[in-house]
Motif scaffolding. Structure first.
Motif: not given
Length: 311
Positions: A57-71, A106-111, A116-121
């Motif tokens: 469960s949880g959530s993802v914060i990003g753009t309107d199309d979910a293509a560019d998440p940042y949390e 997540s703390t750091v997200i790199k495209p 594809t994104v590499r997500v550290s947290g």
């Protein structure tokens, strides 16, 4: 000169005006999102045991199309539990939880590429363990267990997320998106995660489960009738077992080849020998955990936020 200066000043003022941009919160559909736990050995990564599948469960914060998440803010828990409430930061990993719960923020997200994104947290694992007490005697009937002890540990981990279905521009498809992810965590850097995954008895996960009591009951009554979709574990790859083509009086079951992967708690004695150097070099001990995620996202709320663009 004054006219040129006025043009430059006007340009910077216009450039600093906040632009309205769409920011979307996507909820993780816990009924159809999963985490798969796979144990393996760094000596032979292809030898794997999928010990269980859990809900997410949880959530993802990003753009309107979910293509560019940042949390990413995710919680992993066993199929027989309700989704824990870990939204309060001061409660994360400290709340009065039962069973095994794993959270990731997540703390750091790199495209990496377009999808594809590499997500550290920070990942936090919380689990309960009871020590077994063995006291062989004439009346011995098995081990007794001490009081439950709660363990909690947090470490930084990295996942690689890949979008497998982008949200559409209209209709029902505009409110759905799908992501997959995978991360390999070494036990040397996160020992409590390996321990929690190994000792937890992960229940069977069934999606869209619906149970009904039969209208009549009789001698053959065996409980409610349930339907749903089973999310099965994948076959283990450390050994290969087959039924003999012919069976006879000496038939004793499947014939297995390969080196079994040793994992707690079933192989405790063999692992202890390996740690003391008494085991053979051919024995494999599980020392890493792979977590494979499948996230089905739904968008309940879309908000408009101000984003300042600087030249």
């Amino acid at each position: 000169m004054k006219g040129r200066l006025a043009i430059i000043i006007s340009f910077w003022i216009i450039s600093a005006i906040p632009l309205l941009a769409q920011e979307a919160r996507w909820d993780v559909d816990s009924g159809h999102s999963t985490a798969r736990f796979i144990l393996s050995s760094s000596q032979r990564p292809a030898a794997q045991i999928n010990v269980g599948v859990a809900r997410v469960s949880g959530s993802v914060i990003g753009t309107d199309d979910a293509a560019d998440p940042y949390e990413f803010d995710l919680t992993i828990y066993s199929a027989d539990q309700d989704s824990p409430d870990l939204r309060s930061e001061d409660r994360r990993g400290e709340s009065d939880l039962q069973g095994t719960v794993i959270s990731f923020r997540s703390t750091v997200i790199k495209p990496v590429d377009q999808a594809t994104v590499r997500v550290s947290g920070v990942m936090t694992v919380t689990y309960v363990e009871q020590d077994a007490i063995y006291g062989p005697s004439e009346s011995y009937s098995g081990p007794t267990y001490g009081p439950p002890i709660k363990h909690s540990e947090r470490r930084e981990v990295t996942f690689e997320f890949q979008q497998i279905h982008q949200a559409g521009v209209s209709g029902e498809s505009a409110s759905r998106a799908e992501w997959s992810a995978s991360g390999v965590i070494q036990s040397a850097s996160f020992p409590q995660l390996l321990r929690a995954v190994e000792i937890t008895s992960w229940p069977v996960l069934v999606e869209d489960e619906h149970c009904e009591m039969p209208s009549t009951t009789g001698e053959d009554y065996s409980g409610p009738r349930c339907t749903g979709t089973l999310v099965a574990v994948t076959p283990r790859t450390d050994v290969h077992c087959e039924i003999p083509t012919t069976t006879g009086e000496g038939y004793s079951g499947e014939v297995c080849t390969g080196t079994p992967l040793l994992a707690y708690p079933t192989d405790t004695d063999q692992i202890r020998q390996a740690q003391q150097g008494a085991a053979t070099s051919s024995q494999l001990v599980a020392d890493e955990v792979t977590i494979d995620l499948y996230l089905k996202l739904t968008r309940p709320i879309t908000t408009v936020s101000a984003v300042t663009v600087r030249r």
